[in-house]
Motif scaffolding. Structure first.
Motif, short mmCIF file in Angstrom:
data_model
loop_
_atom_site.label_atom_id
_atom_site.label_comp_id
_atom_site.label_asym_id
_atom_site.label_seq_id
_atom_site.Cartn_x
_atom_site.Cartn_y
_atom_site.Cartn_z
N ARG A 85 1.04 -0.49 0.08
CA ARG A 85 0.11 0.34 -0.35
C ARG A 85 0.55 1.49 0.26
N ALA A 86 0.81 1.82 -1.04
CA ALA A 86 1.87 2.62 -0.90
C ALA A 86 1.71 3.96 -2.07
N ASP A 87 1.60 5.38 -2.28
CA ASP A 87 1.28 6.41 -3.23
C ASP A 87 2.56 6.53 -4.07
N ILE A 88 1.98 6.34 -5.30
CA ILE A 88 3.27 5.78 -6.02
C ILE A 88 4.17 6.97 -6.14
N ARG A 89 3.86 7.85 -5.49
CA ARG A 89 4.64 9.83 -6.08
C ARG A 89 6.11 9.00 -4.86
N HIS A 90 5.53 7.89 -3.67
CA HIS A 90 6.57 8.64 -2.96
C HIS A 90 7.14 7.07 -2.78
N LEU A 91 7.26 6.26 -4.19
CA LEU A 91 7.55 4.99 -3.73
C LEU A 91 8.72 4.26 -4.01
N ASP A 92 9.83 3.95 -2.53
CA ASP A 92 10.65 3.43 -2.71
C ASP A 92 11.42 2.73 -3.38
N ALA A 93 12.52 3.37 -3.88
CA ALA A 93 12.93 2.96 -5.45
C ALA A 93 13.78 1.21 -5.33
N ALA A 94 14.23 1.20 -3.46
CA ALA A 94 14.40 -0.42 -3.63
C ALA A 94 13.19 -1.28 -3.32
N MET A 95 12.17 -0.86 -3.59
CA MET A 95 11.23 -1.92 -3.86
C MET A 95 11.54 -2.95 -5.44
N LEU A 96 12.59 -1.37 -6.66
CA LEU A 96 12.28 -2.26 -7.53
C LEU A 96 13.24 -2.97 -8.12
N ASP A 97 14.50 -3.15 -6.99
CA ASP A 97 15.39 -3.72 -6.99
C ASP A 97 15.24 -5.77 -7.28
#
Length: 324
Positions: free
Chosen positions: A50-62
């Protein structure tokens, strides 16, 4: 096992796409603020964030293999409510996600764009047609396309899918789409209302086919997607033709026209390029969508549900820079 991160995963298109990804054995990281409620069932290969796409942690895309960017302010009227927010969600957030995906080792980034980037034209338009977006929404989508393409190279493939106007049922329904609003009016008011004279062309696409188009691109071999942009359309119909199909489904109820400049743009597109590169072909028609929406609305509580605010423009306006 393919690891796919999908933003907007709880939305009208995203919820269907996530289900199809899971059926194909993907491990799915589903990112959404879930404003319209929980739409994704539990699954051992599903992570819900559950997250706001504007503030998504870049580490989630590792260490993800692919990213599908569906999170969006979803139409022209909603896009004008807060133009800065529209640009932040549709353009800037997508650009950041593409950069983070490439840095994290992803091979493919698929962006949900819109056929609304084209100006009106009498002839059917392919992807080489000059673009001329008329709204904040479509301009933000075109800007997002251009931003993600700057990341192309070193095995990273950003691709934009320009979708026609969607229709059909999905766990979180929408009433603002043209086929849906006409079907709703036919059932509740025994008439279909057309803005203008109905001569305007519209490219239409069943939501299930939209999900299939993304799957076709995800399944494509490296290098098979030889173009950065693809139109995705099921059929092109004039607005009056849509109204006639709805009216005929309801045993010939009347069609009423009203003067309006709000729906004046007219355009039709071809999706041949996507067919050539992936073999994709639409499997559902507008007539299919009308029939299934009718059945959906006849279910207990559905008509009342469709009047709720979250089933309209599919957005909730927040101030840029805040967390939801």
């Amino acid at each position: 096992m393919n690891r796919t991160l999908a933003t907007g995963a709880g939305g009208y298109l995203g919820s269907l796409l996530v289900q199809q990804l899971l059926l194909r054995g993907h491990h799915v990281i589903a990112v959404d603020a879930f404003y319209t409620g929980d739409t994704l069932p539990e699954h051992p290969q599903l992570e819900i964030m559950r997250a706001d796409i504007r503030h998504l942690d870049a580490a989630m895309l590792d260490s993800v293999d692919s990213v599908v960017a569906l999170a969006t302010v979803s139409n022209d009227p909603a896009g004008e409510l807060n133009r800065q927010w529209t640009r932040e969600v549709n353009e800037h957030a997508a650009a950041r996600r593409a950069a983070a995906a490439r840095a994290g080792g992803a091979r493919r980034f698929l962006l949900a764009s819109t056929c609304g980037v084209y100006d009106g034209a009498a002839q059917s338009m392919d992807e080489t047609r000059t673009v001329a977006p008329r709204s904040t929404y479509s301009a933000s989508k075109l800007a997002a396309e251009q931003a993600i393409m700057t990341q192309r190279g070193d095995g990273f493939e950003p691709v934009a899918l320009r979708l026609g106007t969607l229709c059909g049922i999905s766990p979180p329904m929408r009433r603002d789409l043209v086929v849906h609003s006409m079907t709703h009016s036919a059932l509740t008011k025994s008439e279909v209302v057309v803005n203008g004279d109905g001569s305007q062309w519209r490219p239409l696409l069943h939501v299930f086919d939209a999900a299939r188009a993304f799957l076709a691109c995800l399944d494509a071999e490296p290098g098979a997607l030889t173009h950065p942009v693809y139109n995705v359309v099921g059929e092109n119909l004039r607005v009056m033709e849509i109204a006639e199909q709805v009216a005929n489904h309801f045993d010939g109820i009347p069609i009423r026209t009203r003067e309006s400049l709000a729906d004046a743009i007219s355009y039709r597109v071809t999706g041949q390029r996507l067919c050539d590169d992936t073999g994709f072909a639409p499997s559902h028609t507008v007539a299919d969508a009308i029939a299934e929406i009718h059945r959906y609305l006849l279910e207990p509580g559905r008509l009342a549900e469709m009047t709720a605010p979250q089933f309209g423009a599919s957005v909730r306006v927040v101030q840029p820079g805040t967390r939801d």
